[in-house]
Design a protein around this motif. Structure first.
Motif, mmCIF file in Angstrom:
data_model
loop_
_atom_site.group_PDB
_atom_site.id
_atom_site.type_symbol
_atom_site.label_atom_id
_atom_site.label_comp_id
_atom_site.label_asym_id
_atom_site.label_seq_id
_atom_site.Cartn_x
_atom_site.Cartn_y
_atom_site.Cartn_z
ATOM 1 N N ARG A 80 0.824 -1.210 0.000
ATOM 2 C CA ARG A 80 0.000 0.000 0.000
ATOM 3 C C ARG A 80 0.858 1.259 0.000
ATOM 4 N NH1 ARG A 80 -3.915 0.991 5.036
ATOM 5 N NH2 ARG A 80 -1.858 1.203 6.009
ATOM 6 N N SER A 81 1.931 1.246 0.800
ATOM 7 C CA SER A 81 2.812 2.414 0.848
ATOM 8 C C SER A 81 3.533 2.633 -0.477
ATOM 9 C CB SER A 81 3.838 2.250 1.977
ATOM 10 O OG SER A 81 3.199 2.158 3.236
ATOM 11 N N LEU A 82 3.900 1.563 -1.138
ATOM 12 C CA LEU A 82 4.586 1.707 -2.421
ATOM 13 C C LEU A 82 3.671 2.305 -3.480
ATOM 14 C CD1 LEU A 82 6.657 -1.604 -2.578
ATOM 15 C CD2 LEU A 82 7.496 0.708 -2.125
ATOM 16 N N ARG A 83 2.403 1.902 -3.461
ATOM 17 C CA ARG A 83 1.453 2.508 -4.410
ATOM 18 C C ARG A 83 1.288 4.000 -4.131
ATOM 19 N NH1 ARG A 83 -1.298 -2.526 -3.683
ATOM 20 N NH2 ARG A 83 -2.549 -1.596 -2.009
ATOM 21 N N LEU A 84 1.185 4.349 -2.851
ATOM 22 C CA LEU A 84 1.082 5.764 -2.483
ATOM 23 C C LEU A 84 2.359 6.511 -2.866
ATOM 24 C CD1 LEU A 84 -0.402 8.094 -1.064
ATOM 25 C CD2 LEU A 84 0.591 7.297 1.096
ATOM 26 N N TYR A 85 3.495 5.879 -2.658
ATOM 27 C CA TYR A 85 4.782 6.506 -2.974
ATOM 28 C C TYR A 85 4.887 6.796 -4.468
ATOM 29 C CZ TYR A 85 9.891 7.110 -3.056
ATOM 30 O OH TYR A 85 11.165 7.602 -3.221
ATOM 31 N N ARG A 86 4.541 5.854 -5.303
ATOM 32 C CA ARG A 86 4.611 6.056 -6.755
ATOM 33 C C ARG A 86 3.609 7.111 -7.215
ATOM 34 N NH1 ARG A 86 4.843 1.082 -10.547
ATOM 35 N NH2 ARG A 86 6.069 2.581 -11.764
ATOM 36 N N TRP A 87 2.445 7.141 -6.580
ATOM 37 C CA TRP A 87 1.468 8.182 -6.930
ATOM 38 C C TRP A 87 1.988 9.562 -6.542
ATOM 39 C CZ3 TRP A 87 -0.988 11.573 -3.558
ATOM 40 C CH2 TRP A 87 -1.955 12.385 -4.145
ATOM 41 N N TYR A 88 2.625 9.661 -5.389
ATOM 42 C CA TYR A 88 3.137 10.948 -4.925
ATOM 43 C C TYR A 88 4.190 11.490 -5.890
ATOM 44 C CZ TYR A 88 5.506 14.426 -2.053
ATOM 45 O OH TYR A 88 6.076 15.590 -1.593
ATOM 46 N N TYR A 89 5.046 10.621 -6.407
ATOM 47 C CA TYR A 89 6.101 11.058 -7.315
ATOM 48 C C TYR A 89 5.692 10.973 -8.778
ATOM 49 C CZ TYR A 89 9.734 11.832 -3.884
ATOM 50 O OH TYR A 89 10.482 12.358 -2.860
ATOM 51 N N SER A 90 4.412 10.778 -9.030
ATOM 52 C CA SER A 90 3.941 10.811 -10.412
ATOM 53 C C SER A 90 4.051 12.225 -10.965
ATOM 54 C CB SER A 90 2.498 10.320 -10.498
ATOM 55 O OG SER A 90 1.638 11.179 -9.770
ATOM 56 N N ARG A 91 4.070 12.333 -12.270
ATOM 57 C CA ARG A 91 4.259 13.635 -12.905
ATOM 58 C C ARG A 91 3.129 14.603 -12.578
ATOM 59 N NH1 ARG A 91 5.758 13.661 -19.151
ATOM 60 N NH2 ARG A 91 7.538 12.596 -18.172
ATOM 61 N N ILE A 92 1.895 14.131 -12.587
ATOM 62 C CA ILE A 92 0.757 15.025 -12.346
ATOM 63 C C ILE A 92 0.758 15.514 -10.908
ATOM 64 C CG2 ILE A 92 -0.786 13.068 -11.832
ATOM 65 C CD1 ILE A 92 -3.049 14.708 -13.070
ATOM 66 N N CYS A 93 1.148 14.643 -9.959
ATOM 67 C CA CYS A 93 1.181 15.055 -8.561
ATOM 68 C C CYS A 93 2.278 16.074 -8.315
ATOM 69 C CB CYS A 93 1.364 13.829 -7.664
ATOM 70 S SG CYS A 93 1.252 14.192 -5.906
ATOM 71 N N GLN A 94 3.458 15.863 -8.852
ATOM 72 C CA GLN A 94 4.553 16.803 -8.667
ATOM 73 C C GLN A 94 4.289 18.129 -9.379
ATOM 74 O OE1 GLN A 94 7.391 16.375 -6.623
ATOM 75 N NE2 GLN A 94 5.997 14.776 -5.931
ATOM 76 N N TRP A 95 3.675 18.068 -10.541
ATOM 77 C CA TRP A 95 3.297 19.306 -11.219
ATOM 78 C C TRP A 95 2.258 20.069 -10.403
ATOM 79 C CZ3 TRP A 95 2.779 18.217 -17.219
ATOM 80 C CH2 TRP A 95 4.047 18.022 -17.740
ATOM 81 N N GLY A 96 1.314 19.350 -9.835
ATOM 82 C CA GLY A 96 0.307 20.006 -9.005
ATOM 83 C C GLY A 96 0.924 20.666 -7.792
ATOM 84 N N LEU A 97 1.892 19.993 -7.156
ATOM 85 C CA LEU A 97 2.564 20.589 -6.005
ATOM 86 C C LEU A 97 3.375 21.813 -6.424
ATOM 87 C CD1 LEU A 97 3.234 20.416 -3.010
ATOM 88 C CD2 LEU A 97 5.113 18.864 -3.583
ATOM 89 N N GLY A 98 4.067 21.721 -7.556
ATOM 90 C CA GLY A 98 4.812 22.887 -8.047
ATOM 91 C C GLY A 98 3.904 24.056 -8.381
ATOM 92 N N LEU A 99 2.739 23.761 -8.975
ATOM 93 C CA LEU A 99 1.779 24.819 -9.286
ATOM 94 C C LEU A 99 1.256 25.464 -8.016
ATOM 95 C CD1 LEU A 99 0.057 26.334 -11.371
ATOM 96 C CD2 LEU A 99 -1.622 24.479 -11.210
ATOM 97 N N THR A 100 1.016 24.655 -6.984
ATOM 98 C CA THR A 100 0.542 25.202 -5.711
ATOM 99 C C THR A 100 1.571 26.143 -5.106
ATOM 100 O OG1 THR A 100 -0.709 23.162 -5.334
ATOM 101 C CG2 THR A 100 -0.312 24.582 -3.436
ATOM 102 N N ILE A 101 2.848 25.762 -5.145
ATOM 103 C CA ILE A 101 3.903 26.628 -4.621
ATOM 104 C C ILE A 101 3.978 27.928 -5.406
ATOM 105 C CG2 ILE A 101 6.394 26.816 -4.287
ATOM 106 C CD1 ILE A 101 6.454 23.807 -3.808
#
Length: 757
Positions: A80-101
């Motif tokens: 379960r943690s590995l699935r969450l980890y890969r989702w967190y470092y997915s391109r859309i998630c990282q782009w969303g975090l960068g956009l928020t910043i």
């Protein structure tokens, strides 16, 4: 260079990155450990369940992705943690975090005091657009909620034990908490508070999410003691020459005697007291004058009154400049470079260590998968190919690694060293292959293809573009004093038409030589082609609007927006084909701009006689106001102020350039207090002294490494290094590979993989 690691912090309570290669045995076993490894005899003892096979594959996939992105592997490894980890470092998630910043940082331009006005000049500035209370606050709360989710995910993935050791995540928690409290106070006060603490904390969101900025701060921290010693020496140098200057240019009086009663009177000699009056009247004035001279911004103005009396006074100022500007300031640059030396190599070393550890961890879990079938430590080739099919990576890396791995298909297994070697392909950069050239049967067409595909055609295009810019500048100079009706638009249109036709010809012949796909495979061609099409569209629009060109053309008579200025602006964009470097923007601007708004917002106000309507000409603005030459008011620096965030950024840039920065210091010291000089001196030290020298050190370090490397290789090797290898492979001779014992020790310290010795 490195991708931001989720788990940068401490190991076993020691300060540093997880990529460090020292530390004691990890104490305390976290919960939910799914497996245990026995490394002593290279055998694995695994508590198996129904989905363990897929779990091993998933763990190997994540470890290899960590190696590719230079991330730490110290995170949870259950399914379960590995699935969450890969989702967190997915391109859309990282782009969303960068956009928020980006959004939370850009709020400073809209919040009160708003920067939404055409001009920052208080004399002619119209009221800024102020968003209603709750608008920016709602956007900010959404960003803070996202940051809370980001913190929650990071904290869960590393576990509570590691969270307590990670200073960046602890700081992240504090900043979010303070921001939420300040947000609540702001809303409760109907957004009417002047001091917003959370604005000052916002750059932290960018810092904690950037590995490069973290390493830069670490470098500055390491350099500060040496910098402090030189700054102290500079301060002593300033104080010594200040005292000498105050004694040398002390106030003098001229004595004269009365007639009958010999009455004595003393009057000031304005000629001999010019230096004292302007620069050495008080201790703060003397210090500030010499500090500005240290930056050469007021040279030779500062010595003219004394130099006009006696040329010997120039020795004082020259001595001060030689010691301070040319010795101590350059000594500061040398010290920063000496402390910064090796920074790039250390960064590459850390990257190599993290990559090797991730690959070693992937091999370990895959070897445990096949532990029942083999007594030796090795992995099955099919398992490696299955892992590579799931790893998120660039396609050419996947193809290269898969090709090498399939070479071991006949033996079905590969050992640890073979497994490591197949991932050496990650250290190589792919040479971009352009589509093949079109094939023409005609000999004449083949000759034309050779000519039009030659590099000299690009050189000719750059020369024509430069000639285009020169022609535009020449026409602008000739027409600078003419009105729109007086300008010879016919000649300008003919010139523009000739250049547009050449650009169109160049684009067509390149498409002929390279083909459509080949033409679009070059970024410069895409940019040049876009400009050519834009210019052609504007030219056709002109023909439709004004028909064919003739000497009686006058676009201003049509009462429409003139297209001539648009054509000249688009033509100027051609010069961008010469540009290849985009500068970086430092976060420190944000902090000083917020401080400047807090301290000096609305401090400088124009006199009542200067307040005019927005349609008044600038020539009449200062007619009823006398100003001293060289001051903030006389130079017309009114738009440079701290009345809003955008204006503050521009003012800080002007001060960083140190040209006439004494005018800003003098103005704010007169309108506020003498203590305001401390703010500007701190900004000068931070921007011009520290950051600029740090940037110079970076350039020198990079240049020296590349210079030494290129002069020790043949021409062929230099070309191979330039086009075929990455930075890691370029510094192969300087980088030390981690030993097997170090890698196994680091795996043993993994908080979520229990290794038994």
């Amino acid at each position: 260079m490195e991708t931001e690691s989720l788990l940068t912090g401490t190991v076993n309570g020691a300060s540093g990155d997880y990529g460090s290669w020292s530390g004691s045995e990890h104490r305390g076993a976290p919960d939910n450990r799914r497996m245990s490894y026995s490394v002593a005899r290279e055998l694995c003892s695994v508590e198996r369940d129904s989905d363990e096979e897929d779990l091993y594959i998933q763990q190997a996939v994540v470890f290899i992705e960590d190696a590719i992105q230079y991330r730490s592997i110290y995170h949870r490894v259950d399914a379960r943690s590995l699935r969450l980890y890969r989702w967190y470092y997915s391109r859309i998630c990282q782009w969303g975090l960068g956009l928020t910043i980006a959004v939370v940082l850009l709020l400073a331009f809209v919040e009160r005091p708003s920067s939404l006005s055409v001009s920052s000049d208080p004399r002619i500035r119209s009221p800024s657009i102020e968003p209603p209370c709750g608008f920016t606050e709602s956007i900010e709360m959404v960003c803070l909620i996202i940051f809370c989710l980001d913190l929650a995910v990071k904290s869960y993935l590393i576990g509570w034990e590691e969270l307590r050791k990670n200073k960046w995540l602890i700081g992240y928690t504090v900043v979010i908490s303070v921001s939420i409290i300040d947000w609540v106070l702001s809303v409760s006060m109907d957004c009417d508070e002047r001091l917003r603490v959370r604005r000052l904390l916002r750059p932290f969101f960018l810092l904690q999410n950037s590995s490069l900025m973290k390493k830069t701060l670490k470098c500055i921290k390491r350099t500060l003691p040496e910098i402090a010693s030189v700054i102290l020496l500079l301060a002593l140098h300033l104080c010594l020459f200040t005292m000498i200057g105050m004694l040398l240019f002390a106030k003098t009086e001229k004595m004269w005697t009365g007639s009958a009663y010999l009455h004595r009177s003393f009057v000031l000699d304005p000629k001999k007291n010019g230096e004292w009056e302007l620069h050495f009247r008080t201790m703060p004035d003397s210090l500030m004058s010499l500090l500005v001279l240290l930056t050469t911004a007021n040279n030779p103005d500062v010595m003219i009154p004394a130099y006009s009396l006696n040329r010997g006074y120039s020795i004082f100022f020259i001595t001060f400049s030689v010691i301070g500007t040319y010795c101590l300031m350059n000594l500061l640059t040398a010290i920063i470079y000496n402390q910064f030396r090796g920074y790039l190599l250390m960064s590459v070393q850390t990257s190599i260590n993290r990559r090797r550890l991730g690959i070693r961890a992937a091999f370990q879990v895959l070897s445990c998968q096949g532990a029942q079938q083999a007594a030796e430590e090795r992995v099955h080739v099919d398992a490696v190919l299955k892992v590579m099919s799931r790893v998120k990576m660039k396609s050419y890396y996947r193809a290269a690694i898969t090709t090498v791995a399939r070479q071991y298909t006949e033996v079905s297994y590969m050992d640890r060293e073979q497994f490591r070697e197949i991932f050496d392909e990650l250290d190589k950069d792919c040479i971009k292959e352009h589509p093949p050239l079109p094939q023409y049967r005609s000999h004449a067409l083949q000759r034309l293809q050779v000519i039009f595909s030659h590099y000299y055609l690009t050189v000719l295009g750059n020369a024509v573009a430069l000639a285009n810019v020169v022609c535009i500048c020449t026409v602008l100079v000739l027409n600078s004093e003419k009105s729109t009706a007086e300008r010879d638009n016919y000649v300008l249109e003919i010139i523009n038409l000739c250049f547009i036709l050449y650009y169109l010809f160049e684009m067509c012949v390149k498409i002929f030589a390279f083909g459509w796909l080949g033409y679009l495979s070059y970024r410069n061609n895409i940019f040049d082609g876009f400009l050519t099409i834009l210019l052609l569209a504007l030219q056709i629009t002109i023909f439709i609007t004004y028909r064919l060109p003739n000497s009686q053309w006058d676009p201003s008579s049509h009462s429409v927006i003139s297209l001539w200025e648009m054509i000249r602006l688009v033509n100027m964009l051609i010069v961008f084909r010469f540009l290849r470097i985009i500068p970086d923007i430092k976060v420190v601007y944000y902090v000083f701009a917020v401080f400047g708004i807090w301290l000096f917002e609305g401090a400088i106000k124009p006199p009542a006689g200067m307040s005019v309507l927005s349609n008044t000409s600038m020539e009449n603005i200062t007619t009823n106001f006398s100003m001293e030459c060289g001051t903030y008011e006389q130079l017309g620096y009114w738009p440079n102020n701290f009345d809003d965030f955008a204006a503050a950024i521009i003012l800080l840039y002007d001060v960083m350039i140190v040209n006439n920065w004494q005018a800003f210091v003098d103005a704010y010291s007169r309108y506020t207090t003498e203590w305001s000089k401390i703010y500007f001196v701190c900004w000068w030290l931070t921007s011009s002294v520290m950051w600029v020298n740090l940037f110079v050190a970076l350039i020198l370090e990079n240049f020296i490494y590349k210079w030494d490397r290129s002069h020790s290789c043949s021409v062929t090797d230099v070309e191979r290094i330039r086009y075929e290898t990455s930075v890691q492979l370029m510094f192969r001779e300087q980088v030390q590979e981690p030993t097997e014992e170090e890698l196994v020790c680091q795996l043993h310290q993994h908080p979520h993989l229990h290794l038994q010795w």
